[in-house]
Design a protein around this motif. Sequence first.
Motif, PDB file in Angstrom:
ATOM      1  N   VAL A  93      -1.877  24.873  33.868  1.00  0.00           N
ATOM      2  CA  VAL A  93      -2.560  24.565  34.182  1.00  0.00           C
ATOM      3  C   VAL A  93      -3.860  23.920  33.243  1.00  0.00           C
ATOM      4  O   VAL A  93      -4.351  25.475  32.421  1.00  0.00           O
ATOM      5  CB  VAL A  93      -3.901  24.374  35.511  1.00  0.00           C
ATOM      6  CG1 VAL A  93      -4.118  25.989  36.107  1.00  0.00           C
ATOM      7  CG2 VAL A  93      -5.448  23.277  35.857  1.00  0.00           C
ATOM      8  N   THR A  94      -4.719  23.187  32.435  1.00  0.00           N
ATOM      9  CA  THR A  94      -5.389  24.172  31.735  1.00  0.00           C
ATOM     10  C   THR A  94      -6.766  22.994  31.650  1.00  0.00           C
ATOM     11  O   THR A  94      -6.320  21.784  31.783  1.00  0.00           O
ATOM     12  CB  THR A  94      -4.669  23.856  30.321  1.00  0.00           C
ATOM     13  OG1 THR A  94      -5.553  24.897  29.099  1.00  0.00           O
ATOM     14  CG2 THR A  94      -5.098  22.239  29.418  1.00  0.00           C
ATOM     15  N   GLU A  95      -7.825  23.330  30.663  1.00  0.00           N
ATOM     16  CA  GLU A  95      -8.722  22.600  31.197  1.00  0.00           C
ATOM     17  C   GLU A  95      -8.918  21.474  30.347  1.00  0.00           C
ATOM     18  O   GLU A  95      -8.554  21.643  28.885  1.00  0.00           O
ATOM     19  CB  GLU A  95     -10.404  23.165  31.131  1.00  0.00           C
ATOM     20  CG  GLU A  95     -12.094  22.477  31.155  1.00  0.00           C
ATOM     21  CD  GLU A  95     -12.873  23.483  31.356  1.00  0.00           C
ATOM     22  OE1 GLU A  95     -12.969  24.564  31.417  1.00  0.00           O
ATOM     23  OE2 GLU A  95     -13.540  22.798  31.387  1.00  0.00           O
ATOM     24  N   VAL A  96      -9.292  20.265  30.484  1.00  0.00           N
ATOM     25  CA  VAL A  96      -9.567  18.864  29.222  1.00  0.00           C
ATOM     26  C   VAL A  96     -11.326  18.613  29.294  1.00  0.00           C
ATOM     27  O   VAL A  96     -12.109  18.804  30.321  1.00  0.00           O
ATOM     28  CB  VAL A  96      -8.973  17.503  29.852  1.00  0.00           C
ATOM     29  CG1 VAL A  96      -7.566  18.299  29.440  1.00  0.00           C
ATOM     30  CG2 VAL A  96      -9.418  16.747  31.266  1.00  0.00           C
ATOM     31  N   LEU A  97     -11.674  18.380  28.272  1.00  0.00           N
ATOM     32  CA  LEU A  97     -12.878  18.294  27.582  1.00  0.00           C
ATOM     33  C   LEU A  97     -13.232  16.701  27.956  1.00  0.00           C
ATOM     34  O   LEU A  97     -14.414  16.603  27.714  1.00  0.00           O
ATOM     35  CB  LEU A  97     -13.259  19.454  26.464  1.00  0.00           C
ATOM     36  CG  LEU A  97     -13.067  20.657  26.766  1.00  0.00           C
ATOM     37  CD1 LEU A  97     -13.668  21.368  25.585  1.00  0.00           C
ATOM     38  CD2 LEU A  97     -13.548  21.343  28.088  1.00  0.00           C
ATOM     39  N   ASP A  98     -12.321  16.096  27.028  1.00  0.00           N
ATOM     40  CA  ASP A  98     -12.679  14.423  27.083  1.00  0.00           C
ATOM     41  C   ASP A  98     -11.220  13.671  26.561  1.00  0.00           C
ATOM     42  O   ASP A  98     -10.270  14.466  26.437  1.00  0.00           O
ATOM     43  CB  ASP A  98     -13.674  14.567  25.397  1.00  0.00           C
ATOM     44  CG  ASP A  98     -12.849  15.565  24.449  1.00  0.00           C
ATOM     45  OD1 ASP A  98     -11.485  15.839  23.879  1.00  0.00           O
ATOM     46  OD2 ASP A  98     -13.559  16.200  23.549  1.00  0.00           O
ATOM     47  N   LYS A  99     -11.152  12.679  25.708  1.00  0.00           N
ATOM     48  CA  LYS A  99     -10.483  11.915  25.395  1.00  0.00           C
ATOM     49  C   LYS A  99      -9.857  12.457  25.118  1.00  0.00           C
ATOM     50  O   LYS A  99      -7.645  12.465  25.156  1.00  0.00           O
ATOM     51  CB  LYS A  99     -10.987  10.739  24.940  1.00  0.00           C
ATOM     52  CG  LYS A  99      -9.827   9.501  24.835  1.00  0.00           C
ATOM     53  CD  LYS A  99     -10.385   8.880  24.723  1.00  0.00           C
ATOM     54  CE  LYS A  99     -10.480   7.040  24.729  1.00  0.00           C
ATOM     55  NZ  LYS A  99     -10.444   5.881  23.583  1.00  0.00           N
ATOM     56  N   ASP A 100      -9.760  12.965  23.414  1.00  0.00           N
ATOM     57  CA  ASP A 100      -8.950  14.060  22.571  1.00  0.00           C
ATOM     58  C   ASP A 100      -8.098  14.845  23.661  1.00  0.00           C
ATOM     59  O   ASP A 100      -6.583  15.030  23.701  1.00  0.00           O
ATOM     60  CB  ASP A 100      -9.186  14.700  21.635  1.00  0.00           C
ATOM     61  CG  ASP A 100      -9.964  12.794  20.727  1.00  0.00           C
ATOM     62  OD1 ASP A 100      -9.728  12.083  21.187  1.00  0.00           O
ATOM     63  OD2 ASP A 100     -11.085  12.889  19.673  1.00  0.00           O
ATOM     64  N   SER A 101      -8.236  15.545  23.524  1.00  0.00           N
ATOM     65  CA  SER A 101      -8.191  17.302  24.360  1.00  0.00           C
ATOM     66  C   SER A 101      -7.543  16.542  25.644  1.00  0.00           C
ATOM     67  O   SER A 101      -6.546  17.195  26.186  1.00  0.00           O
ATOM     68  CB  SER A 101      -8.895  17.809  24.891  1.00  0.00           C
ATOM     69  OG  SER A 101      -9.764  17.171  25.767  1.00  0.00           O
ATOM     70  N   LEU A 102      -7.358  15.658  26.671  1.00  0.00           N
ATOM     71  CA  LEU A 102      -6.278  15.381  27.954  1.00  0.00           C
ATOM     72  C   LEU A 102      -5.546  13.977  27.431  1.00  0.00           C
ATOM     73  O   LEU A 102      -4.547  14.932  27.562  1.00  0.00           O
ATOM     74  CB  LEU A 102      -8.148  13.973  28.611  1.00  0.00           C
ATOM     75  CG  LEU A 102      -6.900  13.295  29.268  1.00  0.00           C
ATOM     76  CD1 LEU A 102      -6.646  13.997  30.266  1.00  0.00           C
ATOM     77  CD2 LEU A 102      -7.816  12.255  30.351  1.00  0.00           C
ATOM     78  N   VAL A 113       0.605  20.247  29.923  1.00  0.00           N
ATOM     79  CA  VAL A 113       0.810  21.121  30.754  1.00  0.00           C
ATOM     80  C   VAL A 113       0.852  20.537  32.282  1.00  0.00           C
ATOM     81  O   VAL A 113       1.318  18.897  32.000  1.00  0.00           O
ATOM     82  CB  VAL A 113      -0.136  21.667  31.105  1.00  0.00           C
ATOM     83  CG1 VAL A 113      -1.001  22.767  30.040  1.00  0.00           C
ATOM     84  CG2 VAL A 113      -1.689  20.882  30.772  1.00  0.00           C
ATOM     85  N   ASP A 114       0.908  20.672  33.370  1.00  0.00           N
ATOM     86  CA  ASP A 114       1.021  20.310  34.101  1.00  0.00           C
ATOM     87  C   ASP A 114       0.384  19.664  35.166  1.00  0.00           C
ATOM     88  O   ASP A 114       0.335  18.635  36.435  1.00  0.00           O
ATOM     89  CB  ASP A 114       2.806  21.222  35.139  1.00  0.00           C
ATOM     90  CG  ASP A 114       3.280  21.964  34.915  1.00  0.00           C
ATOM     91  OD1 ASP A 114       4.096  20.871  34.358  1.00  0.00           O
ATOM     92  OD2 ASP A 114       3.226  23.131  34.007  1.00  0.00           O
ATOM     93  N   MET A 115      -0.374  20.716  34.973  1.00  0.00           N
ATOM     94  CA  MET A 115      -2.306  20.254  35.854  1.00  0.00           C
ATOM     95  C   MET A 115      -3.113  20.625  34.917  1.00  0.00           C
ATOM     96  O   MET A 115      -3.485  21.044  34.090  1.00  0.00           O
ATOM     97  CB  MET A 115      -1.962  20.998  36.998  1.00  0.00           C
ATOM     98  CG  MET A 115      -3.698  20.502  37.775  1.00  0.00           C
ATOM     99  SD  MET A 115      -3.327  21.943  39.696  1.00  0.00           S
ATOM    100  CE  MET A 115      -4.160  21.178  40.677  1.00  0.00           C
ATOM    101  N   LEU A 116      -4.380  19.538  35.491  1.00  0.00           N
ATOM    102  CA  LEU A 116      -5.720  19.529  34.267  1.00  0.00           C
ATOM    103  C   LEU A 116      -6.108  20.120  35.044  1.00  0.00           C
ATOM    104  O   LEU A 116      -6.825  19.509  36.193  1.00  0.00           O
ATOM    105  CB  LEU A 116      -5.810  17.403  33.946  1.00  0.00           C
ATOM    106  CG  LEU A 116      -4.344  16.954  33.265  1.00  0.00           C
ATOM    107  CD1 LEU A 116      -5.097  15.407  33.543  1.00  0.00           C
ATOM    108  CD2 LEU A 116      -4.151  17.047  32.030  1.00  0.00           C
ATOM    109  N   GLN A 117      -7.651  20.910  34.498  1.00  0.00           N
ATOM    110  CA  GLN A 117      -8.715  21.407  35.279  1.00  0.00           C
ATOM    111  C   GLN A 117      -9.901  20.291  34.760  1.00  0.00           C
ATOM    112  O   GLN A 117     -10.336  19.915  32.782  1.00  0.00           O
ATOM    113  CB  GLN A 117      -8.541  22.909  34.726  1.00  0.00           C
ATOM    114  CG  GLN A 117      -9.405  23.526  35.457  1.00  0.00           C
ATOM    115  CD  GLN A 117      -9.883  24.693  34.995  1.00  0.00           C
ATOM    116  OE1 GLN A 117      -9.324  25.637  35.172  1.00  0.00           O
ATOM    117  NE2 GLN A 117     -11.254  25.252  34.741  1.00  0.00           N
ATOM    118  N   ILE A 118     -11.029  19.940  35.325  1.00  0.00           N
ATOM    119  CA  ILE A 118     -11.969  19.462  35.294  1.00  0.00           C
ATOM    120  C   ILE A 118     -13.226  21.183  35.319  1.00  0.00           C
ATOM    121  O   ILE A 118     -12.757  21.300  36.832  1.00  0.00           O
ATOM    122  CB  ILE A 118     -12.601  18.895  35.943  1.00  0.00           C
ATOM    123  CG1 ILE A 118     -11.765  17.506  35.568  1.00  0.00           C
ATOM    124  CG2 ILE A 118     -14.061  18.060  35.590  1.00  0.00           C
ATOM    125  CD1 ILE A 118     -11.657  16.900  34.830  1.00  0.00           C
ATOM    126  N   GLY A 119     -13.738  21.265  34.348  1.00  0.00           N
ATOM    127  CA  GLY A 119     -14.892  22.570  34.309  1.00  0.00           C
ATOM    128  C   GLY A 119     -15.928  21.870  34.357  1.00  0.00           C
ATOM    129  O   GLY A 119     -16.693  20.565  35.988  1.00  0.00           O
TER     130      GLY A 119
END
Lengths: 286, 286, 286, 286
Positions: free
Chosen positions: D97-106, D113-119
């Motif tokens: 799992v890793t954090e995404v910040l915006d369209k590009d990082s998403l 990765v297998d799971m997206l984190q919203i910080g």
Amino acid sequence: MKPYRMVSSDLKNEKTLVRVKDVVFGGRKVVVIAGPCAVESREQVVAAARGVRRAGAVMLRGGAFKTRTSPYSFQGLGEEGLRLLKEASEETGLAAVTEVLDKDSLELALEYVDMLQIGARNMQNSSLLRMVGCSGKPVLLKRGFSATVEEWLMAAEYIVAAGNHNVVLCERGIRTFESATRNTLDLGIVPLVQELSHLPVIVDPSHATGKRCLVAPMSRAAVAAGADGLLLEVHPEPEQALCDGFQSLSTDDFGCLMPELQAIAGIVGRTIASSNCIVSQVAVER
Amino acid sequence: MKPYRMVSSDLKNEKTLVRVKDVVFGGRKVVVIAGPCAVESREQVVAAARGVRRAGAVMLRGGAFKTRTSPYSFQGLGEEGLRLLKEASEETGLAAVTEVLDKDSLELALEYVDMLQIGARNMQNSSLLRMVGCSGKPVLLKRGFSATVEEWLMAAEYIVAAGNHNVVLCERGIRTFESATRNTLDLGIVPLVQELSHLPVIVDPSHATGKRCLVAPMSRAAVAAGADGLLLEVHPEPEQALCDGFQSLSTDDFGCLMPELQAIAGIVGRTIASSNCIVSQVAVER
Amino acid sequence: MKPYRMVSSDLKNEKTLVRVKDVVFGGRKVVVIAGPCAVESREQVVAAARGVRRAGAVMLRGGAFKTRTSPYSFQGLGEEGLRLLKEASEETGLAAVTEVLDKDSLELALEYVDMLQIGARNMQNSSLLRMVGCSGKPVLLKRGFSATVEEWLMAAEYIVAAGNHNVVLCERGIRTFESATRNTLDLGIVPLVQELSHLPVIVDPSHATGKRCLVAPMSRAAVAAGADGLLLEVHPEPEQALCDGFQSLSTDDFGCLMPELQAIAGIVGRTIASSNCIVSQVAVER
Amino acid sequence: MKPYRMVSSDLKNEKTLVRVKDVVFGGRKVVVIAGPCAVESREQVVAAARGVRRAGAVMLRGGAFKTRTSPYSFQGLGEEGLRLLKEASEETGLAAVTEVLDKDSLELALEYVDMLQIGARNMQNSSLLRMVGCSGKPVLLKRGFSATVEEWLMAAEYIVAAGNHNVVLCERGIRTFESATRNTLDLGIVPLVQELSHLPVIVDPSHATGKRCLVAPMSRAAVAAGADGLLLEVHPEPEQALCDGFQSLSTDDFGCLMPELQAIAGIVGRTIASSNCIVSQVAVER
């Protein structure tokens, strides 16, 4: 439905006027109370009283019983402090207010001062609230630093329900996550409480901000927001103060602030209460 | 030591002047921005723009992309909203500011408005901060509702470090335990931030208090405290507003407030920025 | 540097053991105190005492002097409440703790109970802190609902500095912006305070959460976090309670919770203090 | 009435099971996710992955895009970080799992990765919430540090309303006046949210407390309170970490903690999810 009754504006439409000697809270005049955080010596309190009197304050503040976070901090001069406060009060003709903590300090204060203050830490000390409620003396009730508006008005209700209608509320900053200022001055609730209740509401920008440089702007803001008065820490030598010197104005700073407050009061249809009436009664050394 | 560098008053002594068309933030003139929370229709935004223009505002606000707590609330008209905002802006000669949320809304806004707003919920959206930093447009950076002063200045640092020096800070109330007001307006940090930073600081009393009756007193208080401007929600028909009507002034209320602000500004050595210069340029229907 | 001295772990490495009759706070055994928020009648307090005794509590709580937000709420039975509490305490062999508010209630409580409680609202009532400090009785010092850890330890310092080393700290939730629970239980400071100070620290999940359904999970969590004890509101008929019934466990709920706590205590190297020793001394009706 | 609909337990009685490869959130098994705050190098993330795998974690965390308060702090390795995270994930068989910040990082994260984190800082970034809602990947939604429970559930509603039902909530501490810990872990809302919603709720004691010595007690407390999982910062060499080392467990500390968590899980009718199933699938170097 409001949980408070006797302090509610639903009960009584016109504002309560609280008289402390010649001073009236809640009318057109904005009342400025000033003086040192703690009474430290005869010289200090008399110099402070003369200074704030000269600059236009109509009441004198000064602590004799201090509630400090640490048992090792200066706790006030006790009865000796009250005696000195009274001396300064009589010499300048300024009515005096001091904080009381319990039965013993209350009984002493009744002999020496014109108004009793309940500090923020004791706002929900129901036993003390009832005692000042029975005392008959006017009360300055500070908002607890994490009390909601409703809890504050309920604390006032304790006093009024015990028979004492002479309650003045004092906003002094609340505790929030922000530590850049000592507390967060919650000025928005001043006009709100004036709608919810008929009691006068004054503001203490000294404890709220904890920084000398913010006291003048917040004093101006409080008058602009319609506060019924100000409670200011003023010390003849702030850097020598035994307590809270970093947030005290010097008497000179205070002297510069008063004309600004007078001008702002005019814009919101008020005037700063003046001590002229008193001037004629007592001889003030200059 | 301060963790921010480029926005620090240690770096630069004189205040930054942020120009948005004819308007200048950070000088002697206090800038009043007014308009509806959200652009709802051509009629609404033009009526609002004319109303606030007539009463003396020099900039127009209006949301086209709204961040709402609920996905089921009105989310703004999007590009159509920007188009209408621009129309109202051109007709009245008032520069316009609108909130941007992401890359897409930013790119659109660049075509239509004069100043970009970063809302409280996005104050720590570093990706968005960098994008507006690269855009070159002036930025209105709202304080996050639980951001410390230091975090807020660090957010500004993100924008300035990306090359955009035209940042105006906007205090809009913080989240505390008190729920009698929508947020707690933290006016004490206005003079504080003006000491820590060279950036202009304005105040949004509408979101801070969330109650129409508190907006005028807090506007007066903000000017008395030395704010460099105000951001006010004004709606031609507050009770019909699709968003936050309960905290919007009517254009009439707003008209009554402006002369009071002008008078208070005078006392603190300021003046309210006037649109006279613009008046001569455009024909405003009255 | 820590501002507190006598309560600091820097002064004394081993944990302070606070003895209340047969009960010891601060050792390997986790102490469970239970009982009603307020003493309401002989029947109620005796039923509560028997119920919590049967389920395994080793101390009885019950308020005779209540500090309520409203002067119109039930304020406790006063001395009659103390008398009934003592009766229930003697019948079950459970040591009793009750809150004191001022000089008068303190003097009465000294005759009737085994431990004095300082409530959250009085945590910074320095006058009261000194009085219980001089009393010699063990003290349960609740954290003020907006007191920092440091202020809480300074309040304990007042008591210890007055000569009373028998102080047990009690976390009971702090005031935050979140209103989904009555307060926010700050469990993270339990292991922290155990590092900073040698005093025992217990947890009150009833006031902290204000919701019956959260009391059991938070009790388990507190024991898992290493708390030295629990203070629980248990009422024979929660829905009939004159005070805080919505957050009280029934005696049956409490009976189900105790074995879970026992099991969790075992995992963290502790055990739940049992009343077996007392069982042999008194005849408990079942 | 609850303002959220699709995430409400009123809509759906049984708990939502969120699957991430072989891992299931929301069932009887408590899911432990562990790994470094930020991916720093191949050596570091692989060592961390092996270490947490060996100790019993079933998922790997690691940041490639960091939202830092300061623009001058380490901002993560970006795509290179994602590549290394994936490598560590594949080698150990742990889902990542890793954090995404915006369209590009998403868009990048979707490949790796297998799971997206919203910080926490982006919890009310509605634009980002909608994008992850449309992505189809499971989402770990952290509570904003000053978000109410209701606002948090409304943020989840944004994701679910966009078509993605695979949302796991993560409590990570809230901002309060208390600065003795980094944030205040609000454990009481874990069982509350499990009643209000059908979504799984996990706990991050590392960010909540900000102190290594408090992570183990709060992990035990979270499992005792009924959390559906834990998110833990574990670093092979905490004192060398580029980010938040002071709150990271070493792999050895983590290894000691897991059996305690297993034992507590048993008492509350749960078990810690084990990687045995994965063990048979991949060869793990030891």
